[in-house]
Design a protein around this motif. Sequence first.
Motif, PDB file in Angstrom:
ATOM      1  N   ASN A 119       0.832  -1.214   0.000  1.00  0.00           N
ATOM      2  CA  ASN A 119       0.000   0.000   0.000  1.00  0.00           C
ATOM      3  C   ASN A 119       0.862   1.258   0.000  1.00  0.00           C
ATOM      4  O   ASN A 119       0.549   2.241  -0.681  1.00  0.00           O
ATOM      5  N   TRP A 123       0.859   3.917  -3.106  1.00  0.00           N
ATOM      6  CA  TRP A 123       0.490   5.325  -2.945  1.00  0.00           C
ATOM      7  C   TRP A 123       1.618   6.243  -3.409  1.00  0.00           C
ATOM      8  O   TRP A 123       1.376   7.293  -4.014  1.00  0.00           O
ATOM      9  N   THR A 153     -10.334   8.766   2.451  1.00  0.00           N
ATOM     10  CA  THR A 153     -11.328   7.909   1.791  1.00  0.00           C
ATOM     11  C   THR A 153     -10.924   7.609   0.360  1.00  0.00           C
ATOM     12  O   THR A 153     -10.997   6.465  -0.102  1.00  0.00           O
ATOM     13  N   LYS A 162      -7.953   7.656  -0.874  1.00  0.00           N
ATOM     14  CA  LYS A 162      -6.756   6.807  -0.853  1.00  0.00           C
ATOM     15  C   LYS A 162      -7.143   5.347  -0.686  1.00  0.00           C
ATOM     16  O   LYS A 162      -6.638   4.466  -1.412  1.00  0.00           O
ATOM     17  N   GLU A 163      -8.049   5.060   0.247  1.00  0.00           N
ATOM     18  CA  GLU A 163      -8.471   3.681   0.480  1.00  0.00           C
ATOM     19  C   GLU A 163      -9.133   3.079  -0.758  1.00  0.00           C
ATOM     20  O   GLU A 163      -8.858   1.932  -1.129  1.00  0.00           O
ATOM     21  N   LYS A 164      -9.974   3.882  -1.411  1.00  0.00           N
ATOM     22  CA  LYS A 164     -10.692   3.369  -2.582  1.00  0.00           C
ATOM     23  C   LYS A 164      -9.735   3.148  -3.759  1.00  0.00           C
ATOM     24  O   LYS A 164      -9.852   2.157  -4.489  1.00  0.00           O
ATOM     25  N   LYS A 176      -7.621   0.074  -3.183  1.00  0.00           N
ATOM     26  CA  LYS A 176      -8.424  -1.143  -3.356  1.00  0.00           C
ATOM     27  C   LYS A 176      -8.659  -1.434  -4.834  1.00  0.00           C
ATOM     28  O   LYS A 176      -8.567  -2.583  -5.281  1.00  0.00           O
TER      29      LYS A 176
END
Length: 908
Positions: A325, A329, A353, A355-357, A360
């Motif tokens: 991760n 990023w 939010t 970043k997480e999406k 994924k």
Amino acid sequence: MDAEWVALLLIQKFQALLLDGEVTITNTNLRNQVQEATSKLNLLHQSIKVSRNEEQTERLLHAFYSTEDAADTFLARALLLQRQKLRGCNEAICQPFRGFKDFRIRFLFTVQIKKFMSLIEHDVCNNNIAGSSVQDGSIQNPRHQGTRRASSSYLEVGKDVVGLGDQAKELEEHLICTDENIQAATHELISVAGERGSGKTTLVRIVYEKVRIKKHFKYCIWVNVSNRVVKGRDVVLDMLKQVDEALAEAEESVFEQELVSRLGEVLRKDRYLVVVDNVGEPGVWERLQNVIPNSENGSRIVVTTRNMDVAAFASTTLQMGRLSNEESWELFLKKVCSAEDALSKNLDLSLITFKEKILKLCNGLPLLISLMGGILSMVEMSNGEWSRVIEDADNLHGDILALSYKELPSRMKPCFLYMGMFPKGFEVPVRRLFQLWIAERLVTPSSSGELGPGEVEVFLEELINRNMIEVARWRSHGIPKTCRMPGAIYDVFSPKAAAEIGLFYIHCKSNYSSGDQPSFPVRRLASYLSIKNYPSSDWYIRSLRSYISFSTHRGGMPAGEIGKFLNKMILSRDVGWLTILDLEGVYKPRLPESFQKLLKLKYLGLRSTSLESLPVSVCDLPCLETLDVKHTMITSLPGSIWTAKNLQHLYMDWIRFDDISVQVSSDSEALSKLQTLWGLSISQDSPILDSLFNITSLRKLALRFSSASQNRLNDWISKKLTNLQSLRLRSIRNLGDRGSIKLTALQDHQKLMDLYLLGVLPRPVNIKQLPPNLKILTLSMSQLRKDPMRTLGQLPYLNILRLLADSYMGEELTCYQGGFPQLHVLKLWKLMELRGLNVKEGAMPCVKQVEIRACRRLEKVEGLSKLTTLKELMLTDMPSQFANKVKENMGADVFVKENEWKSYPFLA
């Protein structure tokens, strides 16, 4: 895939029919119908942009193509009637037949337009689309428009790479083994395996370009292979060219087994590294491994593959994993071209939010991360826009490849898909790509009606910034030279563009069955094999607009089958529809005399074909925009070329028009659109000398001229050609000896970036005479007596300086402090009197490459070892004592490469 851009191309074709020009609709009723169809087609375009109905898309595509056929029939017929009128066709004889044919063509076009409008009305009503027109296709790039440039250096590799450091180090250690027992063993095969988009090619390219690798291996060879067509002979010839280009040229006509033998003779002498990229099946590797010699000297072969059965052949396999991760990023931030604090500032509290999406969706795959970064780099940095993009990705079930295509502006989509016509891994010259895009009308004219290079450059730049097209090779001054579609992206979009849309058809097999027939009649044909076995039915031939051949096998035999195929295609209609004929690199294609029927031909590419002549009718084609006969044996063209009204690019090999009758047109439109005039030879009494003053739109000019004609040429260049970007001047005397160049003042040529002067310069270089924004300067045969480096070092934007044979006759060259602030490349060739080169501290702070060639008396070089940016020093045909002394003084980070130019007496 969808049909939105096909609708745009059809709108453009309708608009061309409505414009006031030579080929336009004069019948009032038909004109009104076309206007109405154009308006409704604009509405439909907006509806199909949001439609996901595959059945509707296929129905519309068939309707679009049928209507385009009707429009092209009408256009071709109108061109034929114009040609008959210009040739003075007997009205009493021709009129009855012509009138009947005209009526029939108009009638069929009217029927097709009515049928098409009925379909449009049905689809518009079903989709509830309202409005009057569509303003689509503009490049929306609020953050980067005009600021982000697709520029780099050919020596900068892997600068945006993240998370591959450990694997790169492991691969490097496998390539350079210090164990002498292993070094002496047979060559080792190493595979780099992983799923699509995992970074296999990127990893190997990073290691391949390292200075340590280049120093260790005498020969470094990189070949791309495609599962669709793997021709062993072409692969061997490609490898031989990378080892010894002159030998490869000399042996190009021999059979495959002889080429394998020649390659083996060369490679067995020294240690080599061969990279075979993208091997998809075991059978492909089994064939290719037989052409690489077995050398017991520590040579290495690296294969990249997704197929573990291929990887099983290797003694060592590096398995590509996914990024963490944190690494994902970091790579995303590089690709989106923004720091995290800047994102936080613009996206408020939503960044976590997002970043997480994003992490994924991309799931650690570098390809998907790069594409997502490219998408978001092109939209406004706001919560609303980023939320929209991520929502679209969810609606596409996380298919980032599909999202990348969907996010493209409509007008850019066909330009992207067009790259799928070229063989996988093929390095497409940017020059060639731009002219094909323009000829296909995938880019549209400006408001003034001209087709300039600006839009094509913007399109390519954005596709590169979106990471959907990659630059294969950079020019030394930082602009793309060749490009290609990345393999993982090619595998998805090339088959879809061919099968689902019918954008093109690829001829890649020797036998066809009825089940092979494509869904749509073939409109663009890319031939990877000999055209001899291509199907001859109307479905495959009658609708052809473009034919590009990549079958470049020589074998000493001219490509006679091409002439038969073209003849068959031309005779299938009374007027040919062919717009593009690109045979670049095909050996001596035979062109039919029926060329005069190709009235719609816009692009004729014959570069590097070894042709000796052209059909006379070629230069009379009314729509011809590009004629490229560079690197051929064609020594003359019909004088009618000087009356062409639509010609934009003319590439030649120093063709003279002195010995033929030239009809110089007084029409102001003749050659008024010409942007490139390359390879023209002018004598003092040339009949075209006066007509040159009518040519005022040139961007690129290459002239060879007699000294006596120079004053008039200088007057033309200085007063009429203020838009020049590239200028090459070669001065000769009557007997072919070098002449003198009286350099005209070029300080007002603000756009002139590239200047090449071959000839004696009577006076020292005056900085005030040179273009202020010059980036590339080449001097040859100048016979300068005074060291020019202090003067030339004042050019603030100069990237490349080449001082070639006899350009300088002195013994010392000195680069002074503060000089050459932007210079990247310095080449010194055949300066026979040069004894010393001195680079003062603070000079050339950005230089990356220096080449010294055949400066046989050069003994003293000072300051090169202190250039911290220098990456490559090439010594060609230099005494071994000098080369050894230089290598001792250079740092470990500089690759010093020794070359020796060889001549082969049997090279034709």
